[in-house]
Design a protein around this motif. Structure first.
Motif, mmCIF file in Angstrom:
data_model
loop_
_atom_site.group_PDB
_atom_site.id
_atom_site.type_symbol
_atom_site.label_atom_id
_atom_site.label_comp_id
_atom_site.label_asym_id
_atom_site.label_seq_id
_atom_site.Cartn_x
_atom_site.Cartn_y
_atom_site.Cartn_z
ATOM 1 N N ALA A 5 0.835 -1.207 0.000
ATOM 2 C CA ALA A 5 0.000 0.000 0.000
ATOM 3 C C ALA A 5 0.866 1.253 0.000
ATOM 4 C CB ALA A 5 -0.926 -0.003 1.220
ATOM 5 N N ARG A 6 1.950 1.223 0.809
ATOM 6 C CA ARG A 6 2.864 2.373 0.827
ATOM 7 C C ARG A 6 3.528 2.555 -0.523
ATOM 8 N NH1 ARG A 6 4.183 0.263 5.917
ATOM 9 N NH2 ARG A 6 6.030 -0.756 5.043
ATOM 10 N N ALA A 7 3.967 1.418 -1.110
ATOM 11 C CA ALA A 7 4.615 1.491 -2.415
ATOM 12 C C ALA A 7 3.666 2.029 -3.474
ATOM 13 C CB ALA A 7 5.138 0.105 -2.812
ATOM 14 N N GLU A 8 2.402 1.563 -3.418
ATOM 15 C CA GLU A 8 1.406 2.043 -4.379
ATOM 16 C C GLU A 8 1.133 3.528 -4.185
ATOM 17 O OE1 GLU A 8 -1.117 2.215 -7.485
ATOM 18 O OE2 GLU A 8 0.212 0.555 -6.934
ATOM 19 N N LYS A 9 1.072 3.945 -2.933
ATOM 20 C CA LYS A 9 0.856 5.370 -2.643
ATOM 21 C C LYS A 9 2.025 6.201 -3.158
ATOM 22 C CE LYS A 9 -0.309 8.485 1.163
ATOM 23 N NZ LYS A 9 -0.557 8.579 2.639
ATOM 24 N N GLU A 10 3.246 5.677 -2.959
ATOM 25 C CA GLU A 10 4.427 6.393 -3.444
ATOM 26 C C GLU A 10 4.450 6.443 -4.970
ATOM 27 O OE1 GLU A 10 7.661 4.309 -1.708
ATOM 28 O OE2 GLU A 10 7.299 5.098 0.321
ATOM 29 N N ARG A 11 4.055 5.320 -5.600
ATOM 30 C CA ARG A 11 4.000 5.306 -7.062
ATOM 31 C C ARG A 11 2.972 6.321 -7.574
ATOM 32 N NH1 ARG A 11 4.698 -0.348 -6.406
ATOM 33 N NH2 ARG A 11 2.437 -0.692 -6.426
ATOM 34 N N ALA A 12 1.824 6.351 -6.900
ATOM 35 C CA ALA A 12 0.784 7.301 -7.302
ATOM 36 C C ALA A 12 1.260 8.735 -7.128
ATOM 37 C CB ALA A 12 -0.484 7.058 -6.485
ATOM 38 N N ALA A 13 1.978 8.981 -6.014
ATOM 39 C CA ALA A 13 2.493 10.335 -5.775
ATOM 40 C C ALA A 13 3.527 10.720 -6.823
ATOM 41 C CB ALA A 13 3.098 10.418 -4.372
ATOM 42 N N ARG A 14 4.401 9.752 -7.163
ATOM 43 C CA ARG A 14 5.418 10.031 -8.192
ATOM 44 C C ARG A 14 4.761 10.289 -9.546
ATOM 45 N NH1 ARG A 14 8.220 5.799 -5.588
ATOM 46 N NH2 ARG A 14 7.569 4.333 -7.200
ATOM 47 N N GLU A 15 3.733 9.487 -9.842
ATOM 48 C CA GLU A 15 3.046 9.658 -11.120
ATOM 49 C C GLU A 15 2.336 11.007 -11.169
ATOM 50 O OE1 GLU A 15 1.620 8.887 -14.952
ATOM 51 O OE2 GLU A 15 3.264 8.050 -13.779
ATOM 52 N N ALA A 16 1.718 11.376 -10.041
ATOM 53 C CA ALA A 16 1.040 12.674 -9.992
ATOM 54 C C ALA A 16 2.039 13.810 -10.151
ATOM 55 C CB ALA A 16 0.284 12.813 -8.672
ATOM 56 N N GLU A 17 3.199 13.659 -9.513
ATOM 57 C CA GLU A 17 4.240 14.691 -9.639
ATOM 58 C C GLU A 17 4.783 14.738 -11.058
ATOM 59 O OE1 GLU A 17 6.918 17.737 -8.402
ATOM 60 O OE2 GLU A 17 4.952 17.002 -7.771
ATOM 61 N N ARG A 18 4.962 13.542 -11.644
ATOM 62 C CA ARG A 18 5.455 13.510 -13.026
ATOM 63 C C ARG A 18 4.471 14.209 -13.958
ATOM 64 N NH1 ARG A 18 4.735 11.154 -17.651
ATOM 65 N NH2 ARG A 18 2.927 9.995 -16.891
ATOM 66 N N LYS A 19 3.184 13.924 -13.763
ATOM 67 C CA LYS A 19 2.174 14.572 -14.595
ATOM 68 C C LYS A 19 2.163 16.080 -14.370
ATOM 69 C CE LYS A 19 -0.980 10.648 -15.102
ATOM 70 N NZ LYS A 19 -2.335 10.111 -14.802
ATOM 71 N N ARG A 20 2.309 16.454 -13.089
ATOM 72 C CA ARG A 20 2.312 17.887 -12.788
ATOM 73 C C ARG A 20 3.490 18.584 -13.458
ATOM 74 N NH1 ARG A 20 4.340 21.696 -9.306
ATOM 75 N NH2 ARG A 20 5.897 20.238 -8.504
ATOM 76 N N LEU A 21 4.664 17.930 -13.391
ATOM 77 C CA LEU A 21 5.856 18.526 -13.983
ATOM 78 C C LEU A 21 5.769 18.561 -15.506
ATOM 79 C CD1 LEU A 21 8.635 16.900 -11.756
ATOM 80 C CD2 LEU A 21 7.742 19.241 -11.617
ATOM 81 N N ASN A 22 5.058 17.610 -16.080
ATOM 82 C CA ASN A 22 4.982 17.528 -17.542
ATOM 83 C C ASN A 22 3.688 18.118 -18.106
ATOM 84 O OD1 ASN A 22 7.485 16.231 -17.840
ATOM 85 N ND2 ASN A 22 6.571 14.254 -17.338
#
Length: 257
Positions: free
Chosen positions: A106-123
């Protein structure tokens, strides 16, 4: 007249002798087949248990056997309880490990989701003028431009229209830019640069961090222009002459024009 007892005659047999004789008699009856019909009376008439000594031996054997059975039963029960305790412990450990794995996942999935959200935000990129269109294309020729061709594109915009940063970046220039009038240059998060010219007013300053869609100024007709619009450039550096096709640049970042 004196009476004398003949030595050795008419003497009562001893207890041992009687027992031996009785045993011999029983054996003889068994041999003749009579013991089958007389067994119960014969045994009933036989010597008491205290005289033969057989019953204590049998009783002692039964007690020992009962003790052995009880010990075996206790050992079996203890082994069963130990096995059940070990099984419960193993099940609890497995449950803890499963819960830990689920929490880690669950933590890993949350971190992946956060990274993906940040990646989308940056791009994430947007058009500099919401709902507008390109009125003058890239590399258009004419005497209007000192270089002989258009180094950016013009977006149709009436004076005072909000101008937005197309993406995340840092303001590296904000002020008068000669023929560009009031301009802003932003170093984008991906290392490229964008320029916004002919602004009537500026809303950011050098060093300021901006996000995609954030208003940085309003359009106008400052500098070398024939009317109000937004001049927009995409560059590889902050300097004039490093321009690249701004429409292709925006489309490459997901902006539909």
């Amino acid at each position: 007249m004196a009476f004398t007892r003949a030595s050795g005659k008419h003497r009562r047999p001893s207890r041992t002798q009687r027992g031996t004789a009785r045993a011999a008699g029983v054996a003889a009856l068994a041999t003749s087949g009579v013991v089958g019909s007389l067994a119960a009376p014969a045994l009933a008439a036989g010597p008491a248990a205290a005289q033969t000594g057989l019953t204590p031996v049998v009783t002692l054997g039964d007690a020992v056997a009962d003790r052995i059975d009880a010990q075996a039963a206790a050992q079996h029960e203890a082994a069963r309880e130990a096995a059940e305790a070990a099984a419960r412990k193993a099940a609890e450990q497995a449950a803890r490990e499963k819960a830990a794995e689920a929490a880690a996942e669950a933590r890993a999935e949350k971190e992946r989701a956060a990274r993906e959200a940040e990646r989308k935000r940056l791009n994430t990129f947007v058009s500099p003028i919401a709902g507008s269109y390109v009125s003058t294309g890239y590399k258009s020729g004419g005497a209007v431009w000192s270089s002989g061709s258009h180094t950016g594109v013009d977006f149709h915009a009436a004076s005072g229209t909000p101008v937005r940063s197309v993406g995340i970046g840092t303001v590296v220039e904000a002020g008068w830019g000669g023929a560009y009038g009031n301009q802003i240059v932003i170093r984008m998060n991906d290392g490229t640069y964008t320029q916004y010219g002919h602004l009537s007013s500026l809303g950011v300053s050098v060093g300021q961090q901006v996000t995609a869609g954030q208003q940085i100024g309003v359009s106008g007709a400052t500098g070398n222009v024939t009317g109000a619009h937004l001049h927009f450039e995409a560059r590889t550096t902050a300097e004039y002459g490093s321009d690249i096709d701004p429409v292709a640049y925006l489309r490459a970042h997901g902006v539909n024009l």
